[in-house]
Scaffold this motif. Structure first.
Motif, PDB file in Angstrom:
ATOM      1  N   ALA A  57       6.179  -4.294   6.714  1.00  0.00           N
ATOM      2  CA  ALA A  57       6.676  -3.099   6.034  1.00  0.00           C
ATOM      3  C   ALA A  57       5.963  -2.900   4.693  1.00  0.00           C
ATOM      4  N   ILE A  58       5.680  -3.985   3.986  1.00  0.00           N
ATOM      5  CA  ILE A  58       4.931  -3.881   2.728  1.00  0.00           C
ATOM      6  C   ILE A  58       3.550  -3.289   3.012  1.00  0.00           C
ATOM      7  N   GLU A  59       2.896  -3.783   4.042  1.00  0.00           N
ATOM      8  CA  GLU A  59       1.570  -3.254   4.413  1.00  0.00           C
ATOM      9  C   GLU A  59       1.649  -1.776   4.773  1.00  0.00           C
ATOM     10  N   ARG A  60       2.704  -1.368   5.482  1.00  0.00           N
ATOM     11  CA  ARG A  60       2.874   0.039   5.853  1.00  0.00           C
ATOM     12  C   ARG A  60       3.039   0.902   4.611  1.00  0.00           C
ATOM     13  N   VAL A  61       3.876   0.456   3.689  1.00  0.00           N
ATOM     14  CA  VAL A  61       4.111   1.188   2.437  1.00  0.00           C
ATOM     15  C   VAL A  61       2.805   1.329   1.657  1.00  0.00           C
ATOM     16  N   LEU A  62       2.017   0.264   1.635  1.00  0.00           N
ATOM     17  CA  LEU A  62       0.743   0.302   0.922  1.00  0.00           C
ATOM     18  C   LEU A  62      -0.228   1.288   1.576  1.00  0.00           C
ATOM     19  N   SER A  63      -0.285   1.296   2.892  1.00  0.00           N
ATOM     20  CA  SER A  63      -1.230   2.196   3.570  1.00  0.00           C
ATOM     21  C   SER A  63      -0.756   3.647   3.589  1.00  0.00           C
ATOM     22  N   ASP A  64       0.557   3.862   3.517  1.00  0.00           N
ATOM     23  CA  ASP A  64       1.098   5.233   3.542  1.00  0.00           C
ATOM     24  C   ASP A  64       1.039   5.929   2.182  1.00  0.00           C
ATOM     25  N   GLY A  65       0.784   5.185   1.124  1.00  0.00           N
ATOM     26  CA  GLY A  65       0.767   5.790  -0.206  1.00  0.00           C
ATOM     27  C   GLY A  65       2.158   6.147  -0.706  1.00  0.00           C
ATOM     28  N   THR A  66       3.156   5.414  -0.251  1.00  0.00           N
ATOM     29  CA  THR A  66       4.545   5.646  -0.635  1.00  0.00           C
ATOM     30  C   THR A  66       4.726   5.523  -2.141  1.00  0.00           C
ATOM     31  N   ASP A  67       5.446   6.478  -2.742  1.00  0.00           N
ATOM     32  CA  ASP A  67       5.691   6.405  -4.183  1.00  0.00           C
ATOM     33  C   ASP A  67       6.875   5.478  -4.462  1.00  0.00           C
ATOM     34  N   PHE A  68       7.036   5.120  -5.740  1.00  0.00           N
ATOM     35  CA  PHE A  68       8.104   4.183  -6.110  1.00  0.00           C
ATOM     36  C   PHE A  68       9.487   4.713  -5.756  1.00  0.00           C
ATOM     37  N   GLU A  69       9.724   5.993  -5.949  1.00  0.00           N
ATOM     38  CA  GLU A  69      11.036   6.553  -5.629  1.00  0.00           C
ATOM     39  C   GLU A  69      11.360   6.345  -4.160  1.00  0.00           C
ATOM     40  N   THR A  70      10.405   6.666  -3.284  1.00  0.00           N
ATOM     41  CA  THR A  70      10.598   6.493  -1.844  1.00  0.00           C
ATOM     42  C   THR A  70      10.654   5.014  -1.479  1.00  0.00           C
ATOM     43  N   PHE A  71       9.816   4.220  -2.121  1.00  0.00           N
ATOM     44  CA  PHE A  71       9.782   2.779  -1.869  1.00  0.00           C
ATOM     45  C   PHE A  71      11.176   2.176  -2.030  1.00  0.00           C
ATOM     46  N   PHE A  72      11.835   2.501  -3.128  1.00  0.00           N
ATOM     47  CA  PHE A  72      13.170   1.939  -3.354  1.00  0.00           C
ATOM     48  C   PHE A  72      14.242   2.666  -2.544  1.00  0.00           C
ATOM     49  N   ALA A  73      14.096   3.960  -2.327  1.00  0.00           N
ATOM     50  CA  ALA A  73      15.085   4.712  -1.541  1.00  0.00           C
ATOM     51  C   ALA A  73      15.124   4.225  -0.089  1.00  0.00           C
ATOM     52  N   GLU A  74      13.961   3.817   0.430  1.00  0.00           N
ATOM     53  CA  GLU A  74      13.885   3.374   1.824  1.00  0.00           C
ATOM     54  C   GLU A  74      13.920   1.855   1.970  1.00  0.00           C
ATOM     55  N   ALA A  75      14.156   1.158   0.887  1.00  0.00           N
ATOM     56  CA  ALA A  75      14.215  -0.309   0.950  1.00  0.00           C
ATOM     57  C   ALA A  75      15.284  -0.724   1.946  1.00  0.00           C
TER      58      ALA A  75
END
Length: 118
Positions: free
Chosen positions: A46-64
């Motif tokens: 999931a960390i790798e997916r977030v890194l490749s998707d360009g997820t912003d911090f707001e989304t990163f924590f909202a979808e944690a």
């Protein structure tokens, strides 16, 4: 702190800085990933997916998947501000992660960083 630019910053743009900070002090990417996993519930894939998707911090924590229930035990200063006194929940989470990475870089024991009693 609503609308702070860190909220729209991609996690992928900051992650290498977290890793570099740890590595400069003789620690590893795996240790950084371990604290991210502990805090957010993201696994390595999931960390790798977030890194490749360009997820912003707001989304990163909202979808944690699961913010750790002991996250409230993360205290101390980061950027001159007490983590436990930050009122904006999103900014507090960002700063909690910053604090965990700082603790990895400083060489604290992982049991202490992860607020466990083992």
């Amino acid at each position: 702190m609503a609308g702070h630019r860190i909220f729209t910053t991609s996690f992928a743009s900051v992650y290498p800085l977290y890793v570099a900070k740890a590595e400069r002090k003789g620690h590893t990417k795996d240790e950084v990933d371990q604290v991210i996993t502990w805090l957010t519930g993201y696994d390595d894939a999931a960390i790798e997916r977030v890194l490749s998707d360009g997820t912003d911090f707001e989304t990163f924590f909202a979808e944690a998947p699961a913010m750790h229930p002991n996250a409230s035990l993360i205290t101390g200063l980061i950027c001159g501000i007490r983590v436990e006194e930050i009122e904006d929940p999103l900014m507090q989470r960002v700063r909690q992660l910053d604090k965990l990475v700082d603790e990895v870089a400083k060489g604290k024991k992982m049991t202490s960083i992860l607020r466990t009693s083992a």
